[in-house]
Motif scaffolding. Sequence first.
Motif, PDB file in Angstrom:
ATOM      1  N   ALA A 167       0.827  -1.205   0.000  1.00 20.72           N
ATOM      2  CA  ALA A 167       0.000   0.000   0.000  1.00 20.72           C
ATOM      3  C   ALA A 167       0.862   1.257   0.000  1.00 20.72           C
ATOM      4  O   ALA A 167       1.848   1.360   0.740  1.00 20.72           O
ATOM      5  CB  ALA A 167      -0.916  -0.001   1.217  1.00 20.72           C
ATOM      6  N   TRP A 196      -5.140   1.905   3.116  1.00 21.61           N
ATOM      7  CA  TRP A 196      -6.280   1.034   2.890  1.00 21.61           C
ATOM      8  C   TRP A 196      -7.100   0.899   4.176  1.00 21.61           C
ATOM      9  O   TRP A 196      -6.581   1.014   5.288  1.00 21.61           O
ATOM     10  CB  TRP A 196      -5.821  -0.358   2.484  1.00 21.61           C
ATOM     11  CG  TRP A 196      -5.015  -0.425   1.233  1.00 21.61           C
ATOM     12  CD1 TRP A 196      -4.711   0.590   0.377  1.00 21.61           C
ATOM     13  CD2 TRP A 196      -4.378  -1.597   0.705  1.00 21.61           C
ATOM     14  NE1 TRP A 196      -3.938   0.143  -0.649  1.00 21.61           N
ATOM     15  CE2 TRP A 196      -3.708  -1.208  -0.475  1.00 21.61           C
ATOM     16  CE3 TRP A 196      -4.319  -2.915   1.117  1.00 21.61           C
ATOM     17  CZ2 TRP A 196      -2.987  -2.106  -1.257  1.00 21.61           C
ATOM     18  CZ3 TRP A 196      -3.593  -3.820   0.349  1.00 21.61           C
ATOM     19  CH2 TRP A 196      -2.938  -3.417  -0.824  1.00 21.61           C
ATOM     20  N   VAL A 281     -11.792  -5.204  -4.018  1.00 21.70           N
ATOM     21  CA  VAL A 281     -10.935  -4.061  -3.699  1.00 21.70           C
ATOM     22  C   VAL A 281     -11.450  -2.865  -4.493  1.00 21.70           C
ATOM     23  O   VAL A 281     -11.584  -2.938  -5.719  1.00 21.70           O
ATOM     24  CB  VAL A 281      -9.456  -4.327  -4.029  1.00 21.70           C
ATOM     25  CG1 VAL A 281      -8.591  -3.168  -3.547  1.00 21.70           C
ATOM     26  CG2 VAL A 281      -8.977  -5.634  -3.403  1.00 21.70           C
ATOM     27  N   GLY A 314      -7.858   1.333  -2.487  1.00 24.78           N
ATOM     28  CA  GLY A 314      -6.731   0.659  -3.112  1.00 24.78           C
ATOM     29  C   GLY A 314      -5.973   1.582  -4.047  1.00 24.78           C
ATOM     30  O   GLY A 314      -6.485   2.598  -4.528  1.00 24.78           O
ATOM     31  N   GLN A 340      -0.100  -4.435   4.362  1.00 17.50           N
ATOM     32  CA  GLN A 340      -1.162  -4.193   3.393  1.00 17.50           C
ATOM     33  C   GLN A 340      -0.561  -4.406   2.007  1.00 17.50           C
ATOM     34  O   GLN A 340       0.209  -3.575   1.529  1.00 17.50           O
ATOM     35  CB  GLN A 340      -1.715  -2.775   3.524  1.00 17.50           C
ATOM     36  CG  GLN A 340      -2.231  -2.456   4.914  1.00 17.50           C
ATOM     37  CD  GLN A 340      -2.878  -1.077   4.987  1.00 17.50           C
ATOM     38  OE1 GLN A 340      -2.825  -0.288   4.061  1.00 17.50           O
ATOM     39  NE2 GLN A 340      -3.515  -0.786   6.099  1.00 17.50           N
TER      40      GLN A 340
END
Length: 347
Positions: A167, A196, A281, A314, A340
Amino acid sequence: MPLTFPEPLRPGDTIGVTAPSSGVEDDLRPRLDHAVAVLRDRGFEVVLGECLGTPSHVSAPRRARADELMSLLVDPDVVAVVPPWGGETATDLLTLLDFDVLAACDPSWLVGFSDLSTLMLPITLRSGWATLHGWNLMDTPYEPAPGLLHWLDVAMAEPGATLTQRAATHCRSSGWDDYRADPTVSRMSLTDPTRWSVLGQDGPAGHDPVDVSGRLIGGCLDTLTHLAGTPYGDVRAFGMEHAQEGLIVYLEAASANPFEVDRILHGMTYAGWFDHANAVVIGRTPVPDAPGFTHHEAVADALGELGIPVVLDGDFGHQQPCSAFVNGALARLVVDGDRQEITQTLP
């Protein structure tokens, strides 16, 4: 339909450039030329098609755009096709593409996002080609954000490679760089913290760990909504084919407001897009929340009763930075405290 994955891209290979949706205005041509130069500096041959300009909202009449795209995709000497960007009406090409011919050919990488989802998703579903979502040609000069991958990193990966993207910590607040003022810009302006989260959890993601696997499939929900329930967007059938592994469906909004997102996601649910999903997502969106109704609330209203993890914000879509996802790749999604990440495995 069996899935087939293109061979790794290598220096010396040929990359084709065509605009199956919107073309490039004259004053933006320096950015396209710079992106091509970046590829050539990496050792690739680049072939420019005829359908690149802007006679209207599309680069050329639909037959010319379809023929040029098909010609590049079936050319055994072209290893990747990378359009400059998306647009608005790539959907007009779908009846002109021969998916059976594509299915019989060795696949090449088709790279893009936004309106290119309109073509990439059907090519994956109907021809079995893995397609590469997340970057367009005009994005190619950018350095990837920390933790994310450039599309070239993915297209050049060896068979069996395991590709992990973590992430992003920051995103761009809004808009895009001014390619007219600086056609060679290569660093994204990432100023706003991002993270996220998981639908139904309060605070940072990680209260209830998410650790699921499935085949990646998705793209831009603004355009894909018009394919749901048609032969070009039968994700329900794709999910049935891969029911043993399940799916990870990823979607992002380019211009849809929360009310539109809510309606679109409900429609995709009715069309069976999430019947075999192990997770969904949802990418960040540049579109503001509506008065009294946020994008997160829209997702919760439409997907909150699926009984599977739904990850929010995302790193893909119309707000930099962007991940590079392979439609059809087996992936593992982990959201567990500070861990993540999405890991793709190429066969």
